[in-house]
Design an enzyme around this catalytic site. Sequence first.
Site, mmCIF file in Angstrom:
data_model
loop_
_atom_site.group_PDB
_atom_site.id
_atom_site.type_symbol
_atom_site.label_atom_id
_atom_site.label_comp_id
_atom_site.label_asym_id
_atom_site.label_seq_id
_atom_site.Cartn_x
_atom_site.Cartn_y
_atom_site.Cartn_z
ATOM 1 N N ASP A 1 0.846 -1.187 0.000
ATOM 2 C CA ASP A 1 0.000 0.000 0.000
ATOM 3 C C ASP A 1 0.886 1.244 0.000
ATOM 4 O OD1 ASP A 1 0.982 -0.056 2.613
ATOM 5 O OD2 ASP A 1 -0.814 -1.104 3.300
ATOM 6 N N ASP B 1 1.559 4.896 1.724
ATOM 7 C CA ASP B 1 1.255 5.773 2.860
ATOM 8 C C ASP B 1 1.790 7.167 2.587
ATOM 9 O OD1 ASP B 1 0.060 3.727 4.310
ATOM 10 O OD2 ASP B 1 1.971 3.051 5.113
ATOM 11 N N ASP C 1 10.216 3.471 13.004
ATOM 12 C CA ASP C 1 10.905 2.350 13.637
ATOM 13 C C ASP C 1 12.293 2.089 13.060
ATOM 14 O OD1 ASP C 1 9.644 1.446 11.339
ATOM 15 O OD2 ASP C 1 8.553 -0.197 12.285
HETATM 16 P P1 ATP Z 1 4.328 -3.309 5.170
HETATM 17 O O1 ATP Z 1 3.129 -2.433 4.856
HETATM 18 O O2 ATP Z 1 5.027 -3.866 3.987
HETATM 19 O O3 ATP Z 1 4.022 -4.318 6.189
HETATM 20 P P2 ATP Z 1 5.343 -0.892 6.282
HETATM 21 O O4 ATP Z 1 6.729 -0.455 6.619
HETATM 22 O O5 ATP Z 1 4.599 -0.060 5.303
HETATM 23 O O6 ATP Z 1 5.430 -2.389 5.829
HETATM 24 P P3 ATP Z 1 3.227 -0.281 8.073
HETATM 25 O O7 ATP Z 1 2.772 -1.022 9.270
HETATM 26 O O8 ATP Z 1 2.316 -0.127 6.922
HETATM 27 O O9 ATP Z 1 4.559 -0.976 7.625
HETATM 28 O O10 ATP Z 1 3.715 1.146 8.591
HETATM 29 C C1 ATP Z 1 4.035 2.217 7.735
HETATM 30 C C2 ATP Z 1 5.202 3.008 8.307
HETATM 31 O O11 ATP Z 1 4.841 3.540 9.584
HETATM 32 C C3 ATP Z 1 6.455 2.186 8.579
HETATM 33 O O12 ATP Z 1 7.244 2.049 7.435
HETATM 34 C C4 ATP Z 1 7.130 3.005 9.656
HETATM 35 O O13 ATP Z 1 7.794 4.106 9.118
HETATM 36 C C5 ATP Z 1 5.952 3.506 10.474
HETATM 37 N N1 ATP Z 1 5.624 2.579 11.569
HETATM 38 C C6 ATP Z 1 4.727 1.560 11.537
HETATM 39 N N2 ATP Z 1 4.654 0.916 12.708
HETATM 40 C C7 ATP Z 1 5.537 1.539 13.506
HETATM 41 C C8 ATP Z 1 5.921 1.348 14.859
HETATM 42 N N3 ATP Z 1 5.396 0.373 15.587
HETATM 43 N N4 ATP Z 1 6.841 2.196 15.372
HETATM 44 C C9 ATP Z 1 7.370 3.203 14.635
HETATM 45 N N5 ATP Z 1 7.059 3.405 13.356
HETATM 46 C C10 ATP Z 1 6.143 2.607 12.793
HETATM 47 MG MG MG Z 2 2.526 -0.279 4.715
#
Ligand code: ATP
Ligand code: MG
Length: 449
Positions: free
Chosen positions: A70, A72, A153
């Site tokens: 997705d 963001d 993170d």
């Molecule tokens: P994917 O969607 O492929 O699982 P993602 O990195 O996009 O990976 P998401 O959970 O969609 O993960 O989160 C989007 C972004 O928000 C992350 O890339 C990170 O920058 C931030 N983020 C998400 N969860 C956390 C957390 N628990 N602590 C700090 N930052 C976070």
């Molecule tokens: Mg994501």
Amino acid sequence: MAKEAIASSSKKQAAPAKVVCIPRDQHPISRNDISEHALKVLYRLHKAGFDAYLVGGCVRDLLLGVQPKDFDVVTNATPEQIKQLFRNCRLIGRRFRLAHIVYGRDVIEVATFRGHHSDEHEDDNKLSRKNDEGMLLRDNVYGSIEEDAQRRDFTLNALYYNIADFAIYDFVGGMADLEAGNLKLIGEPEARYREDPVRMIRAVRFATKLGLRIEESCRKPIPKLAHLLDDIPAARLFEEFLKMFLNQKAQANFEVMNELGLMAPLFPVLKTPLKDPQSIEYRMVLQAFIDTDLRLAQNKSVNPGYLFAALLWYPMVARADEIMQEASLSEFDAYQIASADIVGLQARSIALPKRFSLPMRDIWLLQLRLQQTSPRKSIRLLSHPKFRAGYDFLLLRGRVENDPQLRELGEFWTQLQADHPDATAVAPTQAKRRTGAPRRRTRRRKPSQ
Ligand code: ATP
Ligand code: MG
């Protein structure tokens, strides 16, 4: 090659953050790679005079040549300002207040830059709140892009693609880590895990998904801190469970999680057996994850209820045995009680919604009914709505236990289905009709007066 600049630091931050800007001609992300809806959102924010960036997983994945799940968006517009710009906007979340811009089934998540926490904010627990362990309970302090980067993170999750100049902005060394295949937390690892223990699980997921190495300083504290997952709401852990184990990396995630001590807090009833790879419980869990990966690779569906049935089967059987020794109950009654006990225990760590826990119990109870091979009863059982799942589960047990009797039983049901192809292919609605349910409800006419 990358242009370096010093970004203005805001408010309380002591040292200015060093930002690396990678201009459009020096990175591979093209607008063609970005979803039409995400572009729409970015452009509308930009035209309204706000900063607008893609951030997180989508930038990371595009740089690694992986299709993002997705897109963001992050901006300096507040949720209320975002709402005014988009008619199709919904504001959600308490812990993190976010805007969802809805295009049919596609949703673009738009967040406002998060700021640093300060004691001043902690006093005002409408904005931000931590518990005694340092865990963030609420996080709605807004700030600058530099602060936002620090709050993310992992370094490679904090890369920003700017719609204003199509360049990538890196405040935390994410590009270098990405190139080196290094998964590294931003800031002091232990403090960041305490702030949000789910980051320990995320570390494993990103490492296996993207073939990265968890940096030693981030890997080392995990076994000691794994117990902090006990404090995470069970519903959030269910969401994490799905991301972790329904993504074709179930086996790898299980093995790394178990090695780091992260499986035990998620499945307390498996704590002891998962220490021994020879135990029947361990072999069952491993086989269930291997099968999950295989099914997904073949584009077949995987039901979390089935997976949980496999993970918790032997603890449930052990509990049923105990119950039968304590009271003189039938095996069926003991299974019923043991199922409820195990579901109750498990719900304290990962909350399995009823739509999955009910089929799980069906699968378990079917294991008793599948022992029954009398001709009439067995043919009737073929039309049970969960027959297929129960049968697959029987075969799985046969493989794991390597028990000739179980295998023979499996062969009996395989043969019976082949002999009665019409009896098995019953959709639940048809099954209802067979039991005499009317096709349509007809209203009874009132007797004429
Ligand atoms: P994917 O969607 O492929 O699982 P993602 O990195 O996009 O990976 P998401 O959970 O969609 O993960 O989160 C989007 C972004 O928000 C992350 O890339 C990170 O920058 C931030 N983020 C998400 N969860 C956390 C957390 N628990 N602590 C700090 N930052 C976070
Ligand atoms: Mg994501």
